[in-house]
Scaffold this motif. Structure first.
Motif, PDB file in Angstrom:
ATOM      1  N   GLU A  55      -8.220 -13.767 -23.086  1.00 51.82           N
ATOM      2  CA  GLU A  55      -9.296 -13.259 -22.232  1.00 51.82           C
ATOM      3  C   GLU A  55      -8.731 -12.535 -21.011  1.00 51.82           C
ATOM      4  OE1 GLU A  55     -13.084 -12.291 -21.339  1.00 51.82           O
ATOM      5  OE2 GLU A  55     -12.475 -13.399 -23.129  1.00 51.82           O
ATOM      6  N   ASP A  56      -7.619 -13.041 -20.475  1.00 52.29           N
ATOM      7  CA  ASP A  56      -7.014 -12.412 -19.304  1.00 52.29           C
ATOM      8  C   ASP A  56      -6.503 -11.001 -19.618  1.00 52.29           C
ATOM      9  OD1 ASP A  56      -5.126 -13.683 -20.935  1.00 52.29           O
ATOM     10  OD2 ASP A  56      -3.686 -13.876 -19.306  1.00 52.29           O
ATOM     11  N   VAL A  57      -6.090 -10.757 -20.857  1.00 54.94           N
ATOM     12  CA  VAL A  57      -5.652  -9.415 -21.254  1.00 54.94           C
ATOM     13  C   VAL A  57      -6.837  -8.456 -21.177  1.00 54.94           C
ATOM     14  CG1 VAL A  57      -4.761  -8.000 -23.151  1.00 54.94           C
ATOM     15  CG2 VAL A  57      -3.769 -10.244 -22.706  1.00 54.94           C
ATOM     16  N   PHE A  58      -7.999  -8.891 -21.666  1.00 55.89           N
ATOM     17  CA  PHE A  58      -9.181  -8.035 -21.634  1.00 55.89           C
ATOM     18  C   PHE A  58      -9.659  -7.791 -20.202  1.00 55.89           C
ATOM     19  CE2 PHE A  58      -9.371  -9.596 -26.032  1.00 55.89           C
ATOM     20  CZ  PHE A  58      -9.369  -8.373 -26.681  1.00 55.89           C
ATOM     21  N   GLU A  59      -9.532  -8.781 -19.349  1.00 53.15           N
ATOM     22  CA  GLU A  59      -9.869  -8.591 -17.934  1.00 53.15           C
ATOM     23  C   GLU A  59      -8.941  -7.554 -17.311  1.00 53.15           C
ATOM     24  OE1 GLU A  59     -10.055 -12.293 -15.768  1.00 53.15           O
ATOM     25  OE2 GLU A  59     -11.262 -13.202 -17.341  1.00 53.15           O
ATOM     26  N   TYR A  60      -7.663  -7.645 -17.626  1.00 56.57           N
ATOM     27  CA  TYR A  60      -6.703  -6.677 -17.101  1.00 56.57           C
ATOM     28  C   TYR A  60      -7.006  -5.277 -17.627  1.00 56.57           C
ATOM     29  CZ  TYR A  60      -2.408  -4.562 -15.500  1.00 56.57           C
ATOM     30  OH  TYR A  60      -1.513  -3.739 -14.876  1.00 56.57           O
ATOM     31  N   LEU A  61      -7.410  -5.168 -18.885  1.00 58.03           N
ATOM     32  CA  LEU A  61      -7.737  -3.863 -19.454  1.00 58.03           C
ATOM     33  C   LEU A  61      -8.937  -3.246 -18.739  1.00 58.03           C
ATOM     34  CD1 LEU A  61      -7.151  -4.528 -23.253  1.00 58.03           C
ATOM     35  CD2 LEU A  61      -5.636  -3.375 -21.641  1.00 58.03           C
ATOM     36  N   ASN A  62      -9.896  -4.060 -18.331  1.00 50.09           N
ATOM     37  CA  ASN A  62     -11.023  -3.544 -17.548  1.00 50.09           C
ATOM     38  C   ASN A  62     -10.543  -3.007 -16.206  1.00 50.09           C
ATOM     39  OD1 ASN A  62     -13.128  -3.894 -19.359  1.00 50.09           O
ATOM     40  ND2 ASN A  62     -13.430  -6.016 -18.763  1.00 50.09           N
ATOM     41  N   LEU A  63      -9.605  -3.704 -15.585  1.00 49.49           N
ATOM     42  CA  LEU A  63      -9.031  -3.219 -14.331  1.00 49.49           C
ATOM     43  C   LEU A  63      -8.265  -1.910 -14.551  1.00 49.49           C
ATOM     44  CD1 LEU A  63      -7.684  -6.536 -12.776  1.00 49.49           C
ATOM     45  CD2 LEU A  63      -9.643  -5.181 -12.002  1.00 49.49           C
ATOM     46  N   LEU A  64      -7.578  -1.806 -15.674  1.00 45.72           N
ATOM     47  CA  LEU A  64      -6.858  -0.573 -15.986  1.00 45.72           C
ATOM     48  C   LEU A  64      -7.811   0.607 -16.135  1.00 45.72           C
ATOM     49  CD1 LEU A  64      -4.086  -1.623 -18.530  1.00 45.72           C
ATOM     50  CD2 LEU A  64      -3.762  -0.709 -16.237  1.00 45.72           C
ATOM     51  N   ARG A  65      -8.959   0.373 -16.739  1.00 48.99           N
ATOM     52  CA  ARG A  65      -9.938   1.458 -16.873  1.00 48.99           C
ATOM     53  C   ARG A  65     -10.380   1.945 -15.498  1.00 48.99           C
ATOM     54  NH1 ARG A  65     -14.749  -0.217 -20.347  1.00 48.99           N
ATOM     55  NH2 ARG A  65     -15.313   1.964 -20.124  1.00 48.99           N
ATOM     56  N   ALA A  66     -10.569   1.009 -14.579  1.00 43.74           N
ATOM     57  CA  ALA A  66     -10.944   1.392 -13.214  1.00 43.74           C
ATOM     58  C   ALA A  66      -9.820   2.180 -12.550  1.00 43.74           C
ATOM     59  CB  ALA A  66     -11.288   0.151 -12.401  1.00 43.74           C
TER      60      ALA A  66
ATOM     61  N   ARG B 286       0.152  -7.775 -24.204  1.00 45.93           N
ATOM     62  CA  ARG B 286       0.334  -8.709 -23.079  1.00 45.93           C
ATOM     63  C   ARG B 286       1.769  -8.612 -22.537  1.00 45.93           C
ATOM     64  NH1 ARG B 286      -2.023 -14.169 -23.119  1.00 45.93           N
ATOM     65  NH2 ARG B 286      -2.163 -14.341 -20.897  1.00 45.93           N
ATOM     66  N   GLU B 287       2.717  -8.551 -23.437  1.00 49.88           N
ATOM     67  CA  GLU B 287       4.128  -8.429 -23.034  1.00 49.88           C
ATOM     68  C   GLU B 287       4.352  -7.153 -22.222  1.00 49.88           C
ATOM     69  OE1 GLU B 287       8.247  -7.637 -25.412  1.00 49.88           O
ATOM     70  OE2 GLU B 287       6.906  -9.158 -26.247  1.00 49.88           O
ATOM     71  N   ASN B 288       3.748  -6.039 -22.662  1.00 45.15           N
ATOM     72  CA  ASN B 288       3.882  -4.776 -21.937  1.00 45.15           C
ATOM     73  C   ASN B 288       3.192  -4.821 -20.569  1.00 45.15           C
ATOM     74  OD1 ASN B 288       5.398  -3.683 -23.967  1.00 45.15           O
ATOM     75  ND2 ASN B 288       3.715  -2.552 -24.893  1.00 45.15           N
ATOM     76  N   ILE B 289       2.105  -5.559 -20.473  1.00 41.89           N
ATOM     77  CA  ILE B 289       1.416  -5.736 -19.190  1.00 41.89           C
ATOM     78  C   ILE B 289       2.297  -6.549 -18.253  1.00 41.89           C
ATOM     79  CG2 ILE B 289      -0.504  -6.910 -18.052  1.00 41.89           C
ATOM     80  CD1 ILE B 289      -2.202  -6.140 -20.558  1.00 41.89           C
ATOM     81  N   GLU B 290       2.795  -7.674 -18.742  1.00 44.67           N
ATOM     82  CA  GLU B 290       3.586  -8.581 -17.902  1.00 44.67           C
ATOM     83  C   GLU B 290       4.908  -7.956 -17.458  1.00 44.67           C
ATOM     84  OE1 GLU B 290       3.771 -12.135 -20.279  1.00 44.67           O
ATOM     85  OE2 GLU B 290       1.780 -12.783 -19.621  1.00 44.67           O
ATOM     86  N   SER B 291       5.460  -7.080 -18.273  1.00 44.42           N
ATOM     87  CA  SER B 291       6.733  -6.442 -17.919  1.00 44.42           C
ATOM     88  C   SER B 291       6.554  -5.294 -16.921  1.00 44.42           C
ATOM     89  CB  SER B 291       7.430  -5.911 -19.175  1.00 44.42           C
ATOM     90  OG  SER B 291       6.765  -4.760 -19.668  1.00 44.42           O
ATOM     91  N   GLY B 292       5.308  -4.855 -16.719  1.00 48.05           N
ATOM     92  CA  GLY B 292       5.042  -3.747 -15.804  1.00 48.05           C
ATOM     93  C   GLY B 292       5.051  -2.387 -16.479  1.00 48.05           C
ATOM     94  N   LEU B 293       5.286  -2.356 -17.784  1.00 52.16           N
ATOM     95  CA  LEU B 293       5.348  -1.092 -18.506  1.00 52.16           C
ATOM     96  C   LEU B 293       4.031  -0.321 -18.420  1.00 52.16           C
ATOM     97  CD1 LEU B 293       6.829   0.894 -20.380  1.00 52.16           C
ATOM     98  CD2 LEU B 293       5.940  -0.436 -22.300  1.00 52.16           C
ATOM     99  N   ILE B 294       2.910  -0.997 -18.578  1.00 55.11           N
ATOM    100  CA  ILE B 294       1.607  -0.323 -18.560  1.00 55.11           C
ATOM    101  C   ILE B 294       1.365   0.323 -17.197  1.00 55.11           C
ATOM    102  CG2 ILE B 294      -0.881  -0.590 -18.883  1.00 55.11           C
ATOM    103  CD1 ILE B 294       0.809  -1.050 -21.443  1.00 55.11           C
ATOM    104  N   ASP B 295       1.678  -0.398 -16.123  1.00 55.16           N
ATOM    105  CA  ASP B 295       1.515   0.179 -14.786  1.00 55.16           C
ATOM    106  C   ASP B 295       2.409   1.403 -14.604  1.00 55.16           C
ATOM    107  OD1 ASP B 295      -0.396  -1.641 -13.799  1.00 55.16           O
ATOM    108  OD2 ASP B 295       1.175  -3.126 -13.450  1.00 55.16           O
ATOM    109  N   THR B 296       3.598   1.354 -15.145  1.00 54.59           N
ATOM    110  CA  THR B 296       4.514   2.487 -15.060  1.00 54.59           C
ATOM    111  C   THR B 296       3.952   3.688 -15.805  1.00 54.59           C
ATOM    112  OG1 THR B 296       6.405   1.010 -14.894  1.00 54.59           O
ATOM    113  CG2 THR B 296       6.858   3.279 -15.560  1.00 54.59           C
ATOM    114  N   LEU B 297       3.341   3.466 -16.953  1.00 57.08           N
ATOM    115  CA  LEU B 297       2.797   4.572 -17.745  1.00 57.08           C
ATOM    116  C   LEU B 297       1.667   5.283 -17.021  1.00 57.08           C
ATOM    117  CD1 LEU B 297       2.842   2.962 -21.293  1.00 57.08           C
ATOM    118  CD2 LEU B 297       4.362   4.732 -20.398  1.00 57.08           C
ATOM    119  N   ILE B 298       0.920   4.579 -16.198  1.00 59.14           N
ATOM    120  CA  ILE B 298      -0.157   5.220 -15.434  1.00 59.14           C
ATOM    121  C   ILE B 298       0.430   6.231 -14.454  1.00 59.14           C
ATOM    122  CG2 ILE B 298      -1.891   4.841 -13.636  1.00 59.14           C
ATOM    123  CD1 ILE B 298      -2.725   2.342 -15.041  1.00 59.14           C
TER     124      ILE B 298
END
Length: 94
Positions: free
Chosen positions: A2-13, A70-82
């Protein structure tokens, strides 16, 4: 998960903010990639899709890929891609 989906909503914002602040469209965000298989977050509908056909993943496919996302979120990769392309907003330097 569930926390992954919450984070994905934040990413959309964050993607929406990026569009408004920097002035370029950001419809998709890579969440996971392996070989030719690229899994994206679609900002417009919030669904997780495969880039090549832009169809939402099935529940079974989603269960397999969520730990990797989840692994990519926790490692910071997703934030870097933005932020990867921010330096190219005004084009390459001469």
């Amino acid at each position: 998960m569930e926390d992954v989906f919450e984070y994905l909503n934040l990413l959309r914002a964050r993607m929406e903010f990026t569009e408004k602040f920097y002035g370029f469209k950001m419809n998709y965000l890579p969440l996971y990639f392996e070989g030719d298989d690229i899994i994206i977050l679609d900002k417009n509908d919030g669904k997780i899709k495969r880039l090549k056909d832009k169809k939402p993943l099935s529940q079974e496919e989603l269960k397999k890929v969520l730990p990797k996302i989840r692994e990519n979120i926790e490692s910071g990769l997703i934030d870097t891609l933005i932020t990867l392309n921010f330096q190219y907003i005004y084009g390459p330097e001469d």
